[in-house]
Design an enzyme around this catalytic site. Structure first.
Site, PDB file in Angstrom:
ATOM      1  N   ARG A  75       0.827  -1.214   0.000  1.00 48.26           N
ATOM      2  CA  ARG A  75       0.000   0.000   0.000  1.00 48.26           C
ATOM      3  C   ARG A  75       0.861   1.264   0.000  1.00 48.26           C
ATOM      4  O   ARG A  75       0.871   2.041   0.944  1.00 48.26           O
ATOM      5  CB  ARG A  75      -0.953   0.014   1.199  1.00 48.26           C
ATOM      6  N   ASP A 112      15.082   0.476  -9.940  1.00 49.44           N
ATOM      7  CA  ASP A 112      16.457   0.071  -9.637  1.00 49.44           C
ATOM      8  C   ASP A 112      16.376  -1.179  -8.776  1.00 49.44           C
ATOM      9  O   ASP A 112      16.007  -1.111  -7.599  1.00 49.44           O
ATOM     10  CB  ASP A 112      17.176   1.190  -8.896  1.00 49.44           C
ATOM     11  N   ASP A 172      22.821  -2.348  -5.454  1.00 46.53           N
ATOM     12  CA  ASP A 172      24.281  -2.240  -5.515  1.00 46.53           C
ATOM     13  C   ASP A 172      24.826  -0.921  -4.982  1.00 46.53           C
ATOM     14  O   ASP A 172      26.005  -0.614  -5.147  1.00 46.53           O
ATOM     15  CB  ASP A 172      24.777  -2.461  -6.942  1.00 46.53           C
TER      16      ASP A 172
END
Length: 363
Positions: free
Chosen positions: A203, A273, A277
């Site tokens: 949500r 993304d 990393d």
């Protein structure tokens, strides 16, 4: 068919009396809630006490008030606070380090024309009722929250079931602890602009209504933008948002969750993304479930509102979202986002943050 759905959605707003939005709440207000008129009668909060003359609870007990603060710090609520209609809450007037409430729900349920700016609402485990949310605007009309910081919500961080003409902008919605949900809106229309959503199970928001979702940053989600396969037919402008996975993310593809072919979506400029990393290096993410694809936004102001790319929105939101000045909780929240995948957790108790004041942080 997409154009017909969009036209019908737009026409339905006008037929229900929803205006073409013209901001009157304050300079820079955006979206459907920007038509909130707030209050005009001055009331100064002079004490952090829970109740009595000069308290926040007393300030919001009568409609028409424009509330300022001569004190700073947390107001520790002993019971939920119910707002009146036609209120302006100017948290930005509090001396540094700012003002906020903790331990209980703030409710605008059934009320109208409410403006809340630069205010912290942190419910947490001090709450004794697990059916309460940090902020409840169920069945409310014309509400705008701007530069607010909402954390440790128990039922939802924001409950907006039945709410009409809502904006939540430039705000931090983080670390829900009960159901671990960000926001639940039904009815609408609603605008979610330039918010930072952090470490929720789901949500972010759940939106069963016509929606603008623009320039948001969503971090460490398990499910982010959600419609929940509702039977309702709604239109969604989802533009220039950045979804970023974190340690608690189990499926990056749940950036859009339970969105079926009842929905019509204009999605553009969104990024995901997913590699955790420590570098912001996502890819385009504009396929939204099985929703019908709109070739242009369903609402006329969406493109002009989306003035930032997703990457620019990340920088803007990291620097500006939430109440100002940033306190211990928001500094912690933002630091986890800035790790870009390596830090953050979905929690069940604010004390898990390791912050002072049993996890509520010092204000």
């Amino acid at each position: 068919m997409a154009q017909i759905k969009r036209a019908l959605a737009f026409a339905s707003l006008l037929s229900l009396g929803f205006p073409l939005v013209s901001a009157v709440a304050f300079e820079g207000a955006v979206g459907f809630g920007s038509i909130a008129i707030g209050g005009t009668t001055s009331y100064v909060v002079t004490t952090l006490a829970d109740s009595g003359t000069g308290t926040f609870r007393d300030a919001v007990s009568e409609s028409g008030r424009n509330i300022t603060f001569s004190v700073s710090g947390y107001i520790v609520l002993e019971s939920p606070v119910s707002l009146s209609s036609d209120l302006t809450i100017n948290g930005q007037t509090a001396p540094s380090p700012g003002i906020g409430v903790m331990a209980r729900e703030i409710s605008a349920s059934g009320k109208s024309n409410i403006i809340i700016r630069n205010f912290r609402m942190r419910q947490g485990n001090e709450e004794t009722d697990d059916t309460k949310s940090a902020f409840n605007m169920g069945d409310a009309t014309n509400v705008i929250l701007d530069h607010c910081s909402i954390a440790f919500g128990v039922y939802d961080s924001i409950d907006a079931v039945g709410a009409v003409n809502v904006t939540v902008s430039n705000s931090i919605i983080a670390l829900p602890i009960g159901q671990q949900f960000g926001a639940h809106l039904e009815t609408g229309p609603s605008t979610w602009y330039a918010n930072l959503w952090v470490s929720a199970h789901n949500r972010q928001p759940l939106s069963k209504g016509n929606t603008q979702y623009i320039n948001n940053i969503i971090y460490n989600y398990q499910a982010a933008y959600t419609v929940a396969d509702t039977g309702g037919n709604f239109s969604h402008d989802i533009i220039n948002n950045y979804f970023i996975t974190g340690p608690s993310t189990t499926s990056a593809s749940d950036d859009y969750y339970q969105i079926d072919d009842n929905q019509s979506v204009y999605a553009s400029g969104n990024f995901l993304d997913s590699n955790k990393d420590g570098v912001l290096n996502g890819a385009a993410a504009n396929t939204v479930g099985s929703a019908e694809v709109l070739s242009s936004p369903w609402y006329s102001t969406s493109l002009s509102m989306a003035s930032l790319t997703a990457a620019e929105a990340y920088s803007y939101v990291i620097a500006n979202a939430g109440a100002s000045p940033r306190d211990e909780v928001d500094t912690y929240v933002v630091s986890t986002v800035e790790s870009l995948g390596t830090e953050g957790a979905i929690i069940t108790n604010q004390d898990s943050t390791g912050l002072s004041n049993d996890g509520y942080g010092t204000l």
